[in-house]
Design a protein around this motif. Structure first.
Motif, PDB file in Angstrom:
ATOM      1  N   GLY A   1       5.234   5.646  17.114  1.00 41.70           N
ATOM      2  CA  GLY A   1       4.491   5.855  18.200  1.00 41.70           C
ATOM      3  C   GLY A   1       2.993   5.386  18.178  1.00 41.70           C
ATOM      4  N   LYS A   2       2.762   4.421  17.236  1.00 41.97           N
ATOM      5  CA  LYS A   2       1.445   3.704  17.159  1.00 41.97           C
ATOM      6  C   LYS A   2       0.991   3.138  18.371  1.00 41.97           C
ATOM      7  CE  LYS A   2       3.476   1.044  13.985  1.00 41.97           C
ATOM      8  NZ  LYS A   2       4.905   2.001  13.740  1.00 41.97           N
ATOM      9  N   THR A   3       1.816   2.274  19.081  1.00 39.96           N
ATOM     10  CA  THR A   3       1.384   1.554  20.365  1.00 39.96           C
ATOM     11  C   THR A   3       1.028   2.436  21.513  1.00 39.96           C
ATOM     12  OG1 THR A   3       2.729  -0.341  19.453  1.00 39.96           O
ATOM     13  CG2 THR A   3       2.166  -0.347  21.844  1.00 39.96           C
ATOM     14  N   ASN A   4       1.974   3.415  21.462  1.00 45.62           N
ATOM     15  CA  ASN A   4       1.816   4.352  22.655  1.00 45.62           C
ATOM     16  C   ASN A   4       0.517   5.137  22.364  1.00 45.62           C
ATOM     17  OD1 ASN A   4       4.104   5.571  24.791  1.00 45.62           O
ATOM     18  ND2 ASN A   4       4.687   4.331  22.939  1.00 45.62           N
ATOM     19  N   LEU A   5      -0.087   5.448  21.204  1.00 43.85           N
ATOM     20  CA  LEU A   5      -1.278   5.966  20.910  1.00 43.85           C
ATOM     21  C   LEU A   5      -2.225   5.206  21.185  1.00 43.85           C
ATOM     22  CD1 LEU A   5      -2.488   8.541  19.836  1.00 43.85           C
ATOM     23  CD2 LEU A   5      -2.480   7.387  17.448  1.00 43.85           C
TER      24      LEU A   5
ATOM     25  N   ILE B   1       9.652  -3.046  20.443  1.00 44.07           N
ATOM     26  CA  ILE B   1       8.861  -2.938  18.839  1.00 44.07           C
ATOM     27  C   ILE B   1       7.610  -3.753  18.851  1.00 44.07           C
ATOM     28  CG2 ILE B   1      11.058  -2.233  17.299  1.00 44.07           C
ATOM     29  CD1 ILE B   1      10.917  -5.300  16.579  1.00 44.07           C
ATOM     30  N   THR B   2       6.837  -3.499  17.836  1.00 40.21           N
ATOM     31  CA  THR B   2       5.603  -4.339  17.914  1.00 40.21           C
ATOM     32  C   THR B   2       5.865  -5.324  16.843  1.00 40.21           C
ATOM     33  OG1 THR B   2       4.128  -2.652  18.451  1.00 40.21           O
ATOM     34  CG2 THR B   2       3.097  -4.433  17.395  1.00 40.21           C
ATOM     35  N   ILE B   3       5.527  -6.797  17.121  1.00 39.59           N
ATOM     36  CA  ILE B   3       5.902  -7.750  16.236  1.00 39.59           C
ATOM     37  C   ILE B   3       4.676  -8.405  15.481  1.00 39.59           C
ATOM     38  CG2 ILE B   3       6.912  -9.853  15.846  1.00 39.59           C
ATOM     39  CD1 ILE B   3       8.904  -9.053  18.358  1.00 39.59           C
TER      40      ILE B   3
ATOM     41  N   ASN C   1       2.725  12.989  15.564  1.00 40.64           N
ATOM     42  CA  ASN C   1       3.014  12.687  16.970  1.00 40.64           C
ATOM     43  C   ASN C   1       4.370  13.226  17.400  1.00 40.64           C
ATOM     44  OD1 ASN C   1       2.716  11.296  19.626  1.00 40.64           O
ATOM     45  ND2 ASN C   1       3.924   9.393  18.648  1.00 40.64           N
ATOM     46  N   LYS C   2       4.583  13.163  18.786  1.00 40.39           N
ATOM     47  CA  LYS C   2       5.808  13.727  19.418  1.00 40.39           C
ATOM     48  C   LYS C   2       6.081  15.082  19.248  1.00 40.39           C
ATOM     49  CE  LYS C   2       7.838   9.074  18.589  1.00 40.39           C
ATOM     50  NZ  LYS C   2       9.094   8.479  18.731  1.00 40.39           N
ATOM     51  N   ILE C   3       4.998  15.819  19.402  1.00 43.77           N
ATOM     52  CA  ILE C   3       5.042  17.283  19.204  1.00 43.77           C
ATOM     53  C   ILE C   3       5.850  17.738  20.329  1.00 43.77           C
ATOM     54  CG2 ILE C   3       3.352  17.637  17.559  1.00 43.77           C
ATOM     55  CD1 ILE C   3       1.600  18.639  19.938  1.00 43.77           C
ATOM     56  N   ASP C   4       6.066  17.153  21.350  1.00 45.21           N
ATOM     57  CA  ASP C   4       6.800  17.573  22.582  1.00 45.21           C
ATOM     58  C   ASP C   4       8.462  17.482  22.208  1.00 45.21           C
ATOM     59  OD1 ASP C   4       6.425  14.641  22.494  1.00 45.21           O
ATOM     60  OD2 ASP C   4       7.532  14.759  24.440  1.00 45.21           O
ATOM     61  N   LYS C   5       8.736  16.826  21.208  1.00 36.14           N
ATOM     62  CA  LYS C   5      10.332  16.871  21.119  1.00 36.14           C
ATOM     63  C   LYS C   5      10.824  18.226  20.937  1.00 36.14           C
ATOM     64  CE  LYS C   5      11.522  12.470  18.629  1.00 36.14           C
ATOM     65  NZ  LYS C   5      11.875  12.015  17.481  1.00 36.14           N
TER      66      LYS C   5
HETATM   67  N1  LIG Z   1       8.892  12.448  23.015  1.00 36.38           N
HETATM   68  C1  LIG Z   1       7.774  11.596  22.572  1.00 36.38           C
HETATM   69  N2  LIG Z   1       8.248  10.245  22.658  1.00 36.38           N
HETATM   70  C2  LIG Z   1       7.099   9.243  22.202  1.00 36.38           C
HETATM   71  C3  LIG Z   1       5.714   9.640  21.884  1.00 36.38           C
HETATM   72  N3  LIG Z   1       5.087   8.843  21.534  1.00 36.38           N
HETATM   73  C4  LIG Z   1       5.692   7.558  21.632  1.00 36.38           C
HETATM   74  N4  LIG Z   1       6.749   7.911  22.016  1.00 36.38           N
HETATM   75  C5  LIG Z   1       8.268   7.153  22.093  1.00 36.38           C
HETATM   76  O1  LIG Z   1       8.705   6.463  20.818  1.00 36.38           O
HETATM   77  C6  LIG Z   1       8.991   5.015  20.852  1.00 36.38           C
HETATM   78  C7  LIG Z   1       8.128   4.485  20.079  1.00 36.38           C
HETATM   79  O2  LIG Z   1       6.956   4.261  20.514  1.00 36.38           O
HETATM   80  P1  LIG Z   1       5.778   3.089  20.167  1.00 36.38           P
HETATM   81  O3  LIG Z   1       4.599   3.456  20.583  1.00 36.38           O
HETATM   82  O4  LIG Z   1       6.426   1.771  20.483  1.00 36.38           O
HETATM   83  O5  LIG Z   1       5.990   3.273  18.606  1.00 36.38           O
HETATM   84  P2  LIG Z   1       5.588   2.121  17.566  1.00 36.38           P
HETATM   85  O6  LIG Z   1       5.153   3.170  16.187  1.00 36.38           O
HETATM   86  O7  LIG Z   1       4.305   1.262  18.125  1.00 36.38           O
HETATM   87  O8  LIG Z   1       6.618   1.259  17.160  1.00 36.38           O
HETATM   88  P3  LIG Z   1       6.750  -0.041  16.265  1.00 36.38           P
HETATM   89  O9  LIG Z   1       5.467  -0.847  16.723  1.00 36.38           O
HETATM   90  O10 LIG Z   1       7.915  -0.985  16.535  1.00 36.38           O
HETATM   91  O11 LIG Z   1       6.878   0.407  14.718  1.00 36.38           O
HETATM   92  C8  LIG Z   1       8.909   4.786  22.664  1.00 36.38           C
HETATM   93  O12 LIG Z   1      10.121   4.985  23.069  1.00 36.38           O
HETATM   94  C9  LIG Z   1       8.085   5.821  23.090  1.00 36.38           C
HETATM   95  O13 LIG Z   1       8.252   6.290  24.372  1.00 36.38           O
HETATM   96  C10 LIG Z   1       5.540  11.269  22.278  1.00 36.38           C
HETATM   97  O14 LIG Z   1       4.499  11.543  21.923  1.00 36.38           O
HETATM   98  N5  LIG Z   1       6.738  12.043  22.288  1.00 36.38           N
END
Ligand SMILES: Nc1nc2c(ncn2[C@@H]2O[C@H](COP(=O)(O)OP(=O)(O)OP(=O)(O)O)[C@@H](O)[C@H]2O)c(=O)[nH]1
Ligand SMILES: [Mg+2]
Length: 600
Positions: free
Chosen positions: A15-19, A47-49, A121-125
């Motif tokens: 969830g790095k990029t979402n954050l 994914i992040t490249i 992160n993703k405590i909503d899961k």
């Molecule tokens: N349920 C849930 N899903 C999340 C949350 N944050 C991110 N995601 C999901 O997790 C997946 C990966 O999120 P990214 O933010 O792309 O993860 P990342 O760490 O940047 O991934 P890489 O850069 O490829 O390593 C996506 O499908 C998001 O929708 C969250 O807080 N809750």
């Protein structure tokens, strides 16, 4: 303005990029829908490249953030970034807990003396178990030898995709301000009046390219003030000192770059005008200044040859396919692709060295989308020699499989010279860690997926060069090779599908020497995929279309690179990915084999 510099690190997908995106949105530097994953392939693959910079502003402070990729093939990129920031946000999935890449990036951060801020992160899961994850993270810090200060890390809980962070699970929060407050409180300040008064020292940690401005350096100013249009010295790693002029200077504002006349100590800037600058070099105003400590760049571990597409279909689809065009494209790539090396001195091909199959596959995918055609040989491991000893790259692989499948996996990996270093049970699953020569590991993923019926998970990461371990037995998969040119027919494919997996469906153009499928057992097989129905069979079972054909396996770049044999090329065009024999006719293949044997 006060400046803080952080990187966001984690295992892939945590969830790095979402954050980062949510931080940009909430601080007003980016609109809804704008993402750090701005590249087309990043969006497609999710994914992040490429690691990327952004800056957000909060309570009078500028926070420079580097979002990093989680995939292990890009691990060396993360390492470089870690050298140029002052703290990391370690994001961990609230259900999965720490994973192999979490461990790797945390170890690097701790070694550099950084004090991480942990974000669960993703405590909503629905299956989230944040308290358990917190304990696991603490245990990991201990295992990695964190000092007391590092062990005293702050924990923030988050739902990055909704932009919510909280210090306690029970807290009510609607945004990320709790996290931003922790960042302001804990990340050391990078800027100060005292630092501004020192003579300039800046260091590049990433490269960029612009068609008008040429090579761009992304770097951090450690001390002093850097001015646009000023003359500077660049201290190279070799000790050589170059001179140059800062043609343009930019700082970041969200994802936008903002041209400025000067930038101050602590900030992260983008510099144009230094065409020869490379990672790790020190930019200063006075050549007698000491260079900043070097940033290590990991060496490539695999190599493969790029050739002009000389297949019978060569040049039909692409608009860029000559040797000169490929050379120019590759030369442009090494301007920015730091882990990549290319040997341009060979006669018939270019030798490209990279950090892993995905690293190479991304380059090839970009090229075919830009209209290039190219052929590549099977990736080979890079060997090194040190004090008379032959060395080869090793990987650490972590597998997670349902416990009843461990037997077959251990057996297969041991045969490829993998050595088990750890094994743990986790709720019906077994997690095993092996160290294995890259040579043994190449091509194993597909077999692993088959053996674990798609239920296993496997992660790998290069851990360095070690003494060569001798011959490794590989399971050989033969190829079904077309013995003729023409259009494939359903009837013949129907006969062939019993012998292995097909890469083509009916009605596809094939050529002699093209690989149309694999043979599950044993050797290559010459086949005729264009053969029509025999006359006596005419009325047997309706028309050609009624034949029950198994859907073909679509060759992707990664699958092709993984499954191809030594005597084959992967032919890559904007519309197709085909596998072919290097020698198209059987006669030539036999002759080539005989010559090879006589050489040995
Ligand atoms: N349920 C849930 N899903 C999340 C949350 N944050 C991110 N995601 C999901 O997790 C997946 C990966 O999120 P990214 O933010 O792309 O993860 P990342 O760490 O940047 O991934 P890489 O850069 O490829 O390593 C996506 O499908 C998001 O929708 C969250 O807080 N809750
Ligand atoms: Mg990402």
């Amino acid at each position: 303005m006060e400046i803080r510099n952080i990187a966001i690190i984690a295992h892939i997908d945590h969830g790095k990029t979402n954050l980062t995106d949510a931080l940009m949105r909430q601080t007003g530097v980016a609109e809804v829908g704008v993402s750090m994953d701005s590249d087309v392939l990043e969006r497609e693959r999710g994914i992040t490249i490429y690691s990327k910079n952004t800056s957000v502003f909060y309570r009078g402070t500028k926070i420079n953030i580097v979002d990093t990729p989680g995939h292990a093939d890009f691990g060396s990129e993360v390492e470089r970034v870690l050298r140029s920031i002052d703290s990391v946000i370690l994001v961990v999935d609230a259900q999965e807990g720490p994973m192999p890449q979490t461990k790797f990036v945390l170890r690097k951060s701790l070694e550099l003396g950084l004090k991480p801020i942990v974000v669960i992160n993703k405590i909503d899961k629905p299956a989230a178990r944040p308290e358990w994850v917190k304990d696991e993270i603490f245990a990991l810090f201990m295992e990695l030898g964190a000092n007391d200060e590092q062990l005293n890390f702050s924990t923030v809980y988050s739902i990055a995709k909704d932009g919510i962070a909280k210090l306690n699970l029970k807290d009510d929060s609607k945004d990320l301000s709790p996290l931003l407050d922790v960042i302001i409180k804990e990340v050391p300040m990078a800027s100060s009046d005292e630092l501004n008064k020192e003579p300039l020292r800046a260091q590049s940690f990433n490269l960029g390219y612009d068609n008008f401005m040429g090579r761009l350096a992304i770097g951090r100013i450690y001390e002093g003030v850097i001015k646009s249009n000023s003359n500077v010295f660049v201290k190279k790693l070799s000790g050589e000192i170059m001179t140059g002029k800062i043609a343009k200077l930019f700082t970041f504002n969200g994802l936008e770059r903002q041209e400025v006349d000067e930038a101050f100590a602590g900030d992260i800037v983008m510099i144009a005008g230094l065409p020869d600058i490379y990672i790790s070099e020190t930019i200063c105003n006075d050549p007698s200044q000491e260079a900043l400590p070097a940033i290590n760049i990991d060496e490539p571990t695999i190599s493969l040859n790029f050739l002009v597409n000389n297949s019978p279909f060569g040049g039909k689809e692409g608009k860029l396919f000559t040797s000169r065009q490929i050379r120019e494209r590759l030369a442009k790539e090494i301007e920015v692709n730091v882990g990549l090396k290319i040997d341009f001195s060979l006669n018939d091909y270019f030798k490209v060295y990279g950090r892993g199959e995905l690293h190479i596959a991304i380059l090839l995918e970009n090229m075919r989308r830009e209209g290039y055609e190219v052929q590549v040989s099977k990736p080979q491991v890079v060997f090194k020699e040190e004090n008379g000893t032959k060395l080869e790259p090793f990987e650490e692989i972590t597998i997670d499989v349902p416990s009843e499948m461990t037997g077959v996996v251990i057996e297969k990996i041991s045969r490829r010279k993998g050595i088990m270093t750890d094994m743990r049970l986790k709720q019906g699953h077994t997690i095993i860690i092996f160290e294995i020569p890259t040579r043994g590991f190449l091509g194993y993923r597909g077999e692993f997926m088959t053996n674990t019926r798609g239920e296993g998970i496997i992660y790998s990461r290069v851990i360095g060069f070690r003494p060569h371990v001798g011959k490794i037995e590989h399971r050989t998969v033969g190829s079904m090779v077309s013995m003729t040119d023409g259009k494939s027919l359903g009837f013949s494919l129907w006969n062939l599908q019993e012998r292995g997996e097909l890469y083509i469906g009916p009605g596809e153009e094939v050529y002699e020497g093209m690989v149309i499928g694999n043979v599950s057992r044993g050797k290559d097989m010459a086949v005729n995929p264009t053969k029509g129905k025999e006359l006596t069979n005419m009325r047997a079972k309706g028309s050609d279309e009624a034949i029950a054909l198994t859907p073909p396996i679509k060759l992707t770049l990664e699958k092709g690179l993984e499954t191809m044999n030594d005597d084959e090329y992967l032919e890559i065009t904007p519309g197709n990915i085909r596998l072919r024999k290097q020698f198209l006719t059987e006669v030539d293949r036999v002759r080539a084999k005989r010559q090879e044997k006589s050489k040995i």
